[in-house]
Design an enzyme around this catalytic site. Structure first.
Site, PDB file in Angstrom:
ATOM      1  N   HIS A   1      21.047  -5.910  -1.828  1.00  0.00           N
ATOM      2  CA  HIS A   1      21.654  -5.433  -3.079  1.00  0.00           C
ATOM      3  C   HIS A   1      21.866  -6.538  -4.113  1.00  0.00           C
ATOM      4  O   HIS A   1      21.805  -6.295  -5.317  1.00  0.00           O
ATOM      5  CB  HIS A   1      22.989  -4.760  -2.749  1.00  0.00           C
ATOM      6  CG  HIS A   1      23.444  -3.783  -3.781  1.00  0.00           C
ATOM      7  ND1 HIS A   1      24.117  -2.628  -3.456  1.00  0.00           N
ATOM      8  CD2 HIS A   1      23.336  -3.762  -5.126  1.00  0.00           C
ATOM      9  CE1 HIS A   1      24.395  -1.949  -4.570  1.00  0.00           C
ATOM     10  NE2 HIS A   1      23.935  -2.628  -5.578  1.00  0.00           N
TER      11      HIS A   1
ATOM     12  N   ASP B   1      17.623   7.042  -5.137  1.00  0.00           N
ATOM     13  CA  ASP B   1      18.100   5.676  -4.909  1.00  0.00           C
ATOM     14  C   ASP B   1      19.603   5.681  -4.695  1.00  0.00           C
ATOM     15  O   ASP B   1      20.356   6.170  -5.536  1.00  0.00           O
ATOM     16  CB  ASP B   1      17.767   4.803  -6.132  1.00  0.00           C
ATOM     17  CG  ASP B   1      18.446   3.437  -6.046  1.00  0.00           C
ATOM     18  OD1 ASP B   1      17.889   2.553  -5.369  1.00  0.00           O
ATOM     19  OD2 ASP B   1      19.533   3.250  -6.643  1.00  0.00           O
TER      20      ASP B   1
ATOM     21  N   TYR C   1      27.716   2.124  -2.638  1.00  0.00           N
ATOM     22  CA  TYR C   1      28.098   3.258  -3.503  1.00  0.00           C
ATOM     23  C   TYR C   1      28.997   4.249  -2.777  1.00  0.00           C
ATOM     24  O   TYR C   1      29.641   5.082  -3.407  1.00  0.00           O
ATOM     25  CB  TYR C   1      26.865   4.026  -4.010  1.00  0.00           C
ATOM     26  CG  TYR C   1      25.870   3.244  -4.815  1.00  0.00           C
ATOM     27  CD1 TYR C   1      26.156   1.977  -5.316  1.00  0.00           C
ATOM     28  CD2 TYR C   1      24.611   3.786  -5.092  1.00  0.00           C
ATOM     29  CE1 TYR C   1      25.213   1.265  -6.048  1.00  0.00           C
ATOM     30  CE2 TYR C   1      23.674   3.086  -5.835  1.00  0.00           C
ATOM     31  CZ  TYR C   1      23.973   1.828  -6.297  1.00  0.00           C
ATOM     32  OH  TYR C   1      23.034   1.132  -7.031  1.00  0.00           O
TER      33      TYR C   1
ATOM     34  N   GLY D   1      18.990   8.022  -9.599  1.00  0.00           N
ATOM     35  CA  GLY D   1      19.987   7.098  -9.064  1.00  0.00           C
ATOM     36  C   GLY D   1      21.360   7.734  -8.959  1.00  0.00           C
ATOM     37  O   GLY D   1      21.689   8.651  -9.717  1.00  0.00           O
TER      38      GLY D   1
ATOM     39  N   ALA E   1       7.245   6.751  -9.708  1.00  0.00           N
ATOM     40  CA  ALA E   1       7.689   5.792 -10.724  1.00  0.00           C
ATOM     41  C   ALA E   1       9.071   6.158 -11.249  1.00  0.00           C
ATOM     42  O   ALA E   1       9.892   5.290 -11.545  1.00  0.00           O
ATOM     43  CB  ALA E   1       6.686   5.754 -11.875  1.00  0.00           C
TER      44      ALA E   1
ATOM     45  N   LYS F   1      20.346   0.242  -0.069  1.00  0.00           N
ATOM     46  CA  LYS F   1      20.537  -1.207  -0.180  1.00  0.00           C
ATOM     47  C   LYS F   1      21.647  -1.680   0.752  1.00  0.00           C
ATOM     48  O   LYS F   1      22.639  -0.976   0.950  1.00  0.00           O
ATOM     49  CB  LYS F   1      20.908  -1.597  -1.627  1.00  0.00           C
ATOM     50  CG  LYS F   1      20.014  -1.001  -2.685  1.00  0.00           C
ATOM     51  CD  LYS F   1      20.495  -1.338  -4.096  1.00  0.00           C
ATOM     52  CE  LYS F   1      19.900  -0.413  -5.111  1.00  0.00           C
ATOM     53  NZ  LYS F   1      20.496   0.931  -5.137  1.00  0.00           N
TER      54      LYS F   1
ATOM     55  N   GLY G   1       0.784  -1.225   0.000  1.00  0.00           N
ATOM     56  CA  GLY G   1       0.000   0.000   0.000  1.00  0.00           C
ATOM     57  C   GLY G   1       0.817   1.277   0.000  1.00  0.00           C
ATOM     58  O   GLY G   1       0.272   2.368  -0.194  1.00  0.00           O
ATOM     59  N   VAL G   2       2.124   1.176   0.204  1.00  0.00           N
ATOM     60  CA  VAL G   2       2.992   2.366   0.178  1.00  0.00           C
ATOM     61  C   VAL G   2       3.108   2.856  -1.265  1.00  0.00           C
ATOM     62  O   VAL G   2       3.255   2.059  -2.191  1.00  0.00           O
ATOM     63  CB  VAL G   2       4.389   2.037   0.759  1.00  0.00           C
ATOM     64  CG1 VAL G   2       5.401   3.131   0.453  1.00  0.00           C
ATOM     65  CG2 VAL G   2       4.287   1.806   2.271  1.00  0.00           C
TER      66      VAL G   2
END
Length: 295
Positions: free
Chosen positions: A109, A46, A51, A21, A17, A76, A12-13
Site C-alpha cells: 500500500h 479495488d 480500508y 474503488g 483499464a 493491498k 501477460g495478465v
C-alpha cells in the site's frame, strides 16, 4: 457503449483499464456500492486491508452471481503487516475477508522509507504468493522513483502496477515515464481529482476547472467523464469511486467518445505539481501504523 478497455500487465495478465474503488467507503455501504458497480458493468474492484471494507467487497461479488474469473479483485497490504511472514499472513486475512482463494492483483500500500528492509521483505512475500499461484500479479502503491529504484535493485519480479495519485492537477509525468520504462503500469487513484474538492483550500477543484468544463461541453459529457477518458487514452488504469448509483454509472459511460490530441495536451497542461494525498516519504509506522483485524 463499447466495452471496457483491457490492459496487459508485464506478466501477460489482462485487467480492465477502468475499475471501481472503495477508498473511504464505509463498510456498511460498501456491498451496495460494489453491487451497483458490478451491475453497471465494472469488472475490476479495488480495495485494501486498511480500508476495513474487504468483507463488503467480497459479499457483493458473491451476491452478484458474476463468475469469479470475470471479476478482477485488487487489494493491498498495510504497512503494519510488512515483513515476510506477516505479509504472507496479511494475504490470508484479505483472502478470507474477500471470500476468495486467489487475489488477482496484490499491492504493497505504501513504501516504508525509514524501514525499507521491511518493505523489501513484504515484497518478497508477494513474490512467493505469485510463485504459489495465490495471486495473479503483484505491485506497489504510492512508490516514488527512489522507492522503485531501491525495490528493483532487490526484487526478482518487476512490479506489474504502481497505483499512485494522478489527476489533471497532479500528473506525476516523470514517475509515470519511469514506470513505463520498466514495464510498470500506472493505475490512478483519485483519477478525477476528488481529493482536490474535499481537501479544501483556495484552489479550484478539477470538477470546476474551466478548461475541463469547456472540453466536456464540446463532447456533451461531464468533467468526470472527460478526466476518465484522458486517463484511458494516455494508457493508464483508473479507479474512480462513488457510493451514488447515478455517479457510478456516469463514470463508466466513457467508451463512446474520444478526446483530440490537443484536448489531451490541454488537460496535461493543468498540472500544478501539488500532491493531495500524504507525502510517501513521510509514511512511518509510528504515524500511520494500525492493526489490521483477522476477521
Amino acid at each position: 457503449m463499447s466495452s471496457n478497455k483491457r490492459l496487459t500487465l508485464n506478466n501477460g495478465v489482462e485487467m480492465p483499464a477502468l475499475g471501481f474503488g472503495v477508498f473511504q467507503t464505509p463498510p456498511a455501504e460498501t456491498a451496495e456500492a460494489v453491487s451497483a458497480a458490478l451491475s453497471t458493468g465494472y469488472r475490476l474492484i479495488d480495495t485494501a486491508a486498511a480500508y476495513g471494507n474487504e468483507r463488503g467487497v467480497g459479499d457483493a461479488i458473491q451476491a452478484a452471481g458474476v463468475a469469479r474469473d470475470e471479476v478482477f479483485i485488487e487489494s493491498k497490504v498495510w504497512i503494519s503487516d510488512y515483513g515476510y511472514d506477516q505479509t504472507l499472513h496479511a494475504f490470508d486475512k484479505s483472502a478470507r475477508k474477500l471470500g476468495v482463494e486467489v487475489i488477482d492483483l496484490f499491492l504493497l500500500h505504501q513504501p516504508l522509507p525509514g524501514e525499507f528492509a521491511k518493505t523489501v521483505d513484504a515484497y518478497r512475500a508477494l513474490e512467493k504468493l505469485l510463485a504459489d499461484g495465490k495471486v495473479r500479479a503483484i505491485g506497489v502503491s504510492n512508490f516514488m522513483r527512489p522507492h522503485l529504484e531501491a525495490l528493483l535493485s532487490e526484487a526478482t519480479v518487476v512490479p506489474a502496477v504502481n497505483q499512485i495519485e494522478v489527476h489533471p492537477y497532479f500528473t506525476q509525468a516523470e514517475l509515470q515515464a519511469f514506470g513505463a520504462e520498466h514495464g510498470i503500469l500506472t493505475q490512478a487513484w483519485s483519477p478525477i481529482g476528488g481529493i482536490t474538492s474535499y481537501r479544501g483550500g483556495e484552489t479550484t477543484s478539477t470538477f470546476e476547472d474551466p478548461e475541463i468544463l469547456a472540453i466536456a461541453e464540446a463532447h456533451g459529457k461531464t468533467a468526470a467523464q472527460v478526466m476518465l477518458r484522458w486517463h484511458l487514452q494516455e494508457g493508464r488504469a483508473a479507479i474512480p469511486k462513488s457510493v451514488k448509483p447515478a455517479r457510478i454509472a456516469e463514470n463508466f459511460d466513457v467508451f463512446d467518445f474520444e478526446l483530440t490530441a490537443d484536448q489531451l495536451a490541454r488537460i496535461d497542461a493543468l498540472n500544478t505539481g501539488v500532491r493531495g494525498g500524504p507525502e510517501p516519504e513521510a509514511i512511518t509506522l509510528e504515524s500511520f501504523g494500525r492493526d489490521i483485524p483477522e476477521e
